[in-house]
Design a protein around this motif. Structure first.
Motif, mmCIF file in Angstrom:
data_model
loop_
_atom_site.group_PDB
_atom_site.id
_atom_site.type_symbol
_atom_site.label_atom_id
_atom_site.label_comp_id
_atom_site.label_asym_id
_atom_site.label_seq_id
_atom_site.Cartn_x
_atom_site.Cartn_y
_atom_site.Cartn_z
ATOM 1 N N LYS A 204 0.802 -1.240 0.113
ATOM 2 C CA LYS A 204 0.109 -0.127 0.028
ATOM 3 C C LYS A 204 1.001 1.239 -0.190
ATOM 4 C CE LYS A 204 -4.138 1.764 1.821
ATOM 5 N NZ LYS A 204 -5.066 1.790 3.063
ATOM 6 N N ASP A 205 1.903 1.257 0.850
ATOM 7 C CA ASP A 205 2.820 2.371 0.796
ATOM 8 C C ASP A 205 3.504 2.829 -0.480
ATOM 9 O OD1 ASP A 205 4.160 4.336 2.794
ATOM 10 O OD2 ASP A 205 5.882 3.351 2.191
ATOM 11 N N LEU A 206 3.716 1.629 -1.423
ATOM 12 C CA LEU A 206 4.435 1.696 -2.366
ATOM 13 C C LEU A 206 3.399 2.114 -3.413
ATOM 14 C CD1 LEU A 206 6.861 -1.271 -2.225
ATOM 15 C CD2 LEU A 206 7.638 0.882 -2.152
ATOM 16 N N ARG A 212 -4.496 -4.987 -6.790
ATOM 17 C CA ARG A 212 -3.183 -5.273 -7.313
ATOM 18 C C ARG A 212 -2.334 -5.810 -6.184
ATOM 19 N NH1 ARG A 212 0.288 -3.878 -11.485
ATOM 20 N NH2 ARG A 212 -1.139 -2.268 -12.277
ATOM 21 N N ARG B 48 3.897 6.051 11.919
ATOM 22 C CA ARG B 48 2.603 5.785 11.124
ATOM 23 C C ARG B 48 1.748 6.828 10.853
ATOM 24 N NH1 ARG B 48 1.922 0.449 10.737
ATOM 25 N NH2 ARG B 48 -0.349 0.307 10.876
ATOM 26 N N PHE B 53 -0.482 5.534 7.614
ATOM 27 C CA PHE B 53 -1.387 4.298 8.080
ATOM 28 C C PHE B 53 -2.211 4.639 9.318
ATOM 29 C CE2 PHE B 53 1.939 2.370 5.854
ATOM 30 C CZ PHE B 53 1.348 1.493 4.956
ATOM 31 N N PRO B 73 -1.841 6.344 2.740
ATOM 32 C CA PRO B 73 -0.372 5.792 2.398
ATOM 33 C C PRO B 73 0.133 5.758 1.200
ATOM 34 C CG PRO B 73 -1.313 3.954 3.667
ATOM 35 C CD PRO B 73 -2.451 5.375 3.577
ATOM 36 N N ASN B 74 -0.748 5.357 0.409
ATOM 37 C CA ASN B 74 -0.424 5.147 -1.198
ATOM 38 C C ASN B 74 -0.458 6.271 -1.968
ATOM 39 O OD1 ASN B 74 -3.070 4.967 -0.615
ATOM 40 N ND2 ASN B 74 -3.574 3.446 -2.179
ATOM 41 N N THR B 78 5.668 9.842 0.808
ATOM 42 C CA THR B 78 6.601 9.308 1.649
ATOM 43 C C THR B 78 6.605 7.778 1.325
ATOM 44 O OG1 THR B 78 4.600 8.651 2.928
ATOM 45 C CG2 THR B 78 5.678 10.695 3.547
ATOM 46 N N SER B 79 7.975 7.365 1.607
ATOM 47 C CA SER B 79 8.133 5.671 1.639
ATOM 48 C C SER B 79 8.478 5.265 2.891
ATOM 49 C CB SER B 79 9.173 5.426 0.715
ATOM 50 O OG SER B 79 8.775 5.131 -0.711
ATOM 51 N N LEU B 80 8.025 4.082 3.452
ATOM 52 C CA LEU B 80 8.366 3.711 4.641
ATOM 53 C C LEU B 80 9.195 2.315 4.458
ATOM 54 C CD1 LEU B 80 8.029 3.377 7.538
ATOM 55 C CD2 LEU B 80 5.714 2.187 7.326
ATOM 56 N N PHE B 82 10.117 -0.973 6.706
ATOM 57 C CA PHE B 82 9.483 -1.350 7.820
ATOM 58 C C PHE B 82 10.696 -2.134 8.633
ATOM 59 C CE2 PHE B 82 6.104 -1.095 4.901
ATOM 60 C CZ PHE B 82 4.802 -1.287 5.721
ATOM 61 N N SER B 100 6.958 -0.439 -7.061
ATOM 62 C CA SER B 100 6.233 0.803 -6.993
ATOM 63 C C SER B 100 5.728 1.609 -8.652
ATOM 64 C CB SER B 100 6.778 1.956 -6.263
ATOM 65 O OG SER B 100 8.114 2.061 -6.650
ATOM 66 N N VAL B 103 3.180 -0.564 -10.325
ATOM 67 C CA VAL B 103 1.609 0.118 -9.889
ATOM 68 C C VAL B 103 1.472 1.003 -10.870
ATOM 69 C CG1 VAL B 103 1.002 1.082 -7.900
ATOM 70 C CG2 VAL B 103 1.919 -0.973 -7.360
ATOM 71 N N ALA B 148 12.140 1.243 -1.395
ATOM 72 C CA ALA B 148 11.568 2.485 -0.869
ATOM 73 C C ALA B 148 11.764 3.801 -1.742
ATOM 74 C CB ALA B 148 11.843 2.778 0.633
#
Lengths: 303, 370
Positions: A204-206, A212, B48, B53, B73-74, B78-80, B82, B100, B103, B148
Motif C-alpha cells: 500500500k505504501d508503495l 493489485r 505511522r 497508516f 499512505p499510497n 513518503t516511503s516507509l 519496515f 512501485s 503499480v 523505498a
C-alpha cells in the motif's frame, strides 16, 4: 527410520506405523485394487464367478464409451454427457467456492479483530454439525416451488409466479458450494493467516491498489492454500452423492448417481466399479493438470 | 525533490491511552531526523501517522506544506521502510525494487532500468534476478532502501530497520544509510530506541517519552545540554546527584547534594530551565562518567567529593569504575584505558572531581528506567 524411532519413542512410533499401514493398506489400497480388478470382469451371477467365463474384459469401459451393443448411437452420449457435465459443474462449484471463501478467509485472517475472527469461525463451523443430508433437505425446503424463498417473494408482491430454483439447478449449485465450504475456507485461512501484515502495508505504501496487492502479493502467498482447497472441493464435489440426489433437477443426473445405480439398482457391480475407476482416474488427472498449470507442487498443498 | 514535514499538535489516543500527546515538531527539508525513545514511547505511532497508516485523533500533518488529512499512505510522497523490511519473498529483487513503478504502469524496460540504477545506488549491481531469500541480511536491508527510493519519495521513513542486524553490520549500515541520504538528498525520518544509531546518523533528534517529545535538538545539544532529567539519563550514561539549589547567579548555580557542595556553570546552557532555578528548589545535578576524573593534587579544584571503589569493569577502549559515596550514592566514571588503573583496588577510597562546565542542573523529574 531409526531417526523416527528415536524421536518419537518405541510405543508412539509403533502405533503410528501400525495405524498408518492399516489405513493405507486395508482402507485404501486393497479396496481400490479390488474395484480395479472387478471393473475388468464380466458381470456374472455368483455361481459362474471364477468359472470359464470369468475372464478379464474391457466390456464395461466399452459400454461407457460406446453404449450397449443394441444401441444405435455410435457413442454412449447419455453417460458421457453426465460424466462431463459432472466434471464441468464440479469445476464451476470449485470456482464459486473459491470466490466466496477468499474474501471471508482474508477478512478473518487479516482484517477482523481477534474476537470477531473467532466468532466468525465458530459461526462457520456450527452449521456443519448438521448432517450433510439434512442440510440438503433444508435447502430443498428453502428453494422448493412452494418453498420459503418463493413464498416470501410472492407474499411480498415482488413476483407473481414461483421460480423453479430446483429445475434451474440453482438449488444444486448452492447446495454443493455450501456442502464443502469449510474445505475451501480453512486451507485458505491458514495460508492467508501466515502472510506478514507488513507486506500488505508495504504494498500500500508503495502505491498499490487493493486489487493489485491481492493479485501480486496475497494470492501468490496463498497459492498453496488455494490449490489445497480447490483440490479437495473439486474431488468431493465430483464424488458427491447425497446433495445431488436431493437437490438436482429431474433432468440433471450426477455421475455418482449412475455409479450408484449400477451397484445397487442394476446389481452390476463390475460396471459400477468401472465407472468409479473412471471417475477417480479423470479427477486425479484433472487435478494434476491444474497443479501443473498453476505451478503448485504436491508438497505445497499439504503445507 | 525533498520536502519538510511538520507535525502540529498531534495527539493519538486509543480510548484512555494516549500513544502521542500534543506532539509538535518541524522537520526540515533534506534533514536526517530521528525520533529516539524507549519502546512504547510513541515513536512508531508518530511514524505511522506521518506515513498515513494512522489518522491522528487531533492535530495536523503537513508534508511540503500540504495538509495530509484524509490522504492514504499510497498517495503520500513518503516511503516507509519496515522494521522487518517486508520485502516480497515471492518476487525477484528487481521486481521488489520496481514494484512501485509497476503499480504506476511503467513499462517493463523502464522498470528494469530503474531497478538497475537503484541497485547501483545501494551497491548491489547485477543482483536483480536473485530471490530475496538468497541475499544476506545487509543486502536485504539495501534492497528495502532501494525499493523505498524507487518512486523518488520526498520523505523516507525508517522504522528501526537496523535492529535485526548484528553489531558490526549495524555499524556499517549506519554510515551507509547516512551516505545514501547525502546522495539522494531527501528528508530521512528515522525511528530508533538505540541512541548510538540516533547520535551517529542524525542531524537532529527528538527524544520521546510516554507519547511526548522531551527535547528536539542537534545530537550534541541533546547530549551536552539535556533539557529534562529523562533526556539526561536516557541519552548516554549519566550520574544523577539529587540535591537542592543554595545559590545562583546568571553564570553559576551552587547546589548541595548529600552534603557535598557543587558548582555548575550555566552560562553556556541555552535552556531556560536551568536559568529559572530558585534557591531551595529540588534539583538533579548530572555529570557524565567521562567528565569525572580522579583527583590530581596539582589541579585547581571546583567540585570534588570522595567515594569508595566497588568494582572495575573492562570495556575495551575504556574502563568503568563503580563507586559509592559515603551517603550511599552510586557513581560511575569512565577512564580511557591508556590511563591505566592498575594502581586501583576495590575498597579503597578515592577523591573525585569534575568541572563546573560539565555539570548540568535540572529541576527534579523522572529518570529513564534502564
Amino acid at each position: 527410520m531409526n531417526n523416527f524411532f528415536s524421536k518419537n519413542g518405541p510405543i508412539i512410533s509403533t502405533y503410528f506405523l501400525i495405524a498408518i499401514s492399516f489405513w493405507v493398506i486395508f482402507l485404501i489400497i486393497i479396496p481400490q485394487l479390488y474395484m480395479l480388478d472387478l471393473s475388468f470382469r464380466p458381470n456374472l451371477p455368483p455361481l459362474l464367478r471364477g468359472g470359464e467365463e470369468d475372464v478379464y474384459t474391457l466390456t464395461h469401459y466399452k459400454h461407457f464409451l460406446f453404449g450397449s451393443e443394441t444401441s444405435k448411437d455410435s457413442y454412449n452420449f447419455v453417460d458421457l454427457n453426465v460424466f462431463f457435465k459432472t466434471l464441468a459443474t464440479a469445476v464451476v462449484i470449485t470456482i464459486l467456492s473459491l470466490c466466496f471463501c477468499y474474501p471471508i478467509a482474508f477478512y478473518i485472517a487479516k482484517v477482523a479483530e481477534h474476537k470477531t475472527a473467532r466468532l466468525l469461525i465458530v459461526s462457520l463451523i456450527v452449521p456443519f454439525w448438521i448432517n450433510e443430508l439434512l442440510r440438503a433437505f433444508a435447502l430443498r425446503i428453502l428453494f422448493a416451488g412452494e418453498g420459503v424463498i418463493n413464498n416470501a417473494l410472492i407474499n411480498a408482491g415482488l413476483m407473481d409466479n414461483a421460480i423453479n430454483f430446483i429445475g434451474q439447478d440453482v438449488a444444486l449449485f448452492t447446495g454443493l458450494t455450501y456442502a464443502y465450504l469449510l474445505l475451501m475456507m480453512f486451507p485458505l485461512y491458514n495460508s492467508l493467516e501466515s502472510l506478514d501484515t507488513n507486506q500488505l502495508e508495504a504494498a500500500k505504501d508503495l502505491g498499490s491498489s487493493t486489487v493489485r496487492t491481492h493479485w501480486r502479493v496475497v494470492i501468490p502467498h496463498a497459492k498453496a492454500g488455494i490449490a489445497s482447497g480447490s483440490t479437495m472441493v473439486f474431488m468431493l464435489t465430483a464424488g458427491a452423492l447425497a446433495t445431488p440426489v436431493v437437490l438436482s433437477s429431474p433432468n440433471t443426473f450426477w455421475f455418482t448417481q449412475l455409479i450408484y445405480q449400477w451397484f445397487n439398482m442394476n446389481d452390476n457391480w463390475s460396471r459400477g466399479a468401472a465407472y468409479s475407476v473412471l471417475l477417480l482416474l479423470v479427477s486425479v488427472v484433472f487435478v494434476l493438470l491444474m497443479m501443473k498449470l498453476f505451478r503448485v507442487k504436491v508438497g505445497e498443498i499439504v503445507k | 525533490m525533498s520536502a519538510d514535514v511538520e507535525l502540529q499538535n498531534i495527539s493519538i489516543n486509543f480510548g484512555d491511552f494516549y500513544a502521542a500527546k500534543d506532539v509538535s515538531v518541524m522537520i526540515k527539508k533534506g534533514e536526517f531526523f530521528s525520533f529516539l525513545g524507549p519502546s512504547g514511547c510513541g515513536k512508531t505511532t508518530i511514524l505511522r501517522t506521518i506515513s498515513g497508516f494512522l489518522e491522528p485523533s487531533q492535530g495536523t500533518v503537513l508534508i511540503g506544506g500540504k495538509n495530509m488529512a484524509g490522504i492514504g499512505p499510497n498517495k503520500r510522497p513518503t516511503s516507509l521502510i519496515f522494521q522487518n523490511l517486508a520485502l516480497f519473498p515471492l518476487m525477484s529483487v528487481a521486481d521488489n525494487i520496481s514494484f512501485s513503478l509497476e503499480v504506476r504502469g511503467h513499462s517493463k524496460a523502464d522498470r528494469r532500468a530503474r531497478a538497475e540504477e537503484l541497485l547501483g545506488l545501494v551497491a548491489l549491481e547485477g543482483q536483480g534476478d536473485k530471490k530475496v531469500h538468497e541475499l544476506s541480511g545487509g543486502q536485504r536491508q539495501r534492497v528495502a532502501i532501494a525499493r523505498a527510493l524507487a518512486i523518488e519519495p520526498e520523505v523516507l521513513l525508517l522504522d528501526e530497520p537496523l535492529s535485526a542486524l548484528d553489531l558490526k553490520l549495524r555499524q556499517k549500515m549506519r554510515s551507509e544509510l547516512r551516505a545514501i541520504q547525502k546522495r539522494v538528498g531527501i528528508t530521512f525520518i528515522y525511528i530508533t530506541h538505540d541512541q548510538g544509531e540516533a547520535l551517529t546518523m542524525s542531524d537532529r533528534i527528538a527524544v520521546m517519552n510516554e507519547g511526548r517529545i522531551e527535547q528536539v535538538d542537534t545530537c550534541q545539544a541533546v547530549y551536552e545540554q539535556p533539557k529534562t532529567p529523562f533526556v539526561a539519563s536516557f541519552v548516554g550514561e549519566n550520574n544523577p546527584f539529587y540535591g537542592e539549589v543554595t545559590a545562583h547567579n546568571d553564570r553559576q548555580v551552587e547546589v548541595v547534594c548529600d552534603g557535598n557542595k557543587f558548582m555548575a556553570d550555566i552560562s553556556g546552557n541555552d535552556h531556560k530551565e536551568s536559568k529559572k532555578l530558585t534557591v531551595g528548589q529540588k534539583i538533579i545535578l548530572f555529570v557524565r562518567p567521562e567528565s569525572i576524573s580522579i583527583k590530581n593534587s596539582k589541579a585547581k579544584i571546583q567540585n570534588s567529593f570522595s567515594a569508595r571503589l566497588d568494582s572495575i569493569e573492562f570495556e575495551g577502549h575504556l574502563q568503568n569504575l563503580f563507586l559509592t559515596t559515603e551517603s550511599g550514592m552510586k557513581v560511575r566514571l569512565s577512564v580511557p584505558n591508556s590511563e591505566g588503573t592498575n594502581h586501583l583496588t576495590a575498597g579503597q577510597t578515592m577523591e573525585l572531581t569534575f568541572s563546573a562546565q560539565k555539570a548540568v542542573v535540572l529541576p527534579e523529574g523522572n529518570l529513564a528506567v534502564d
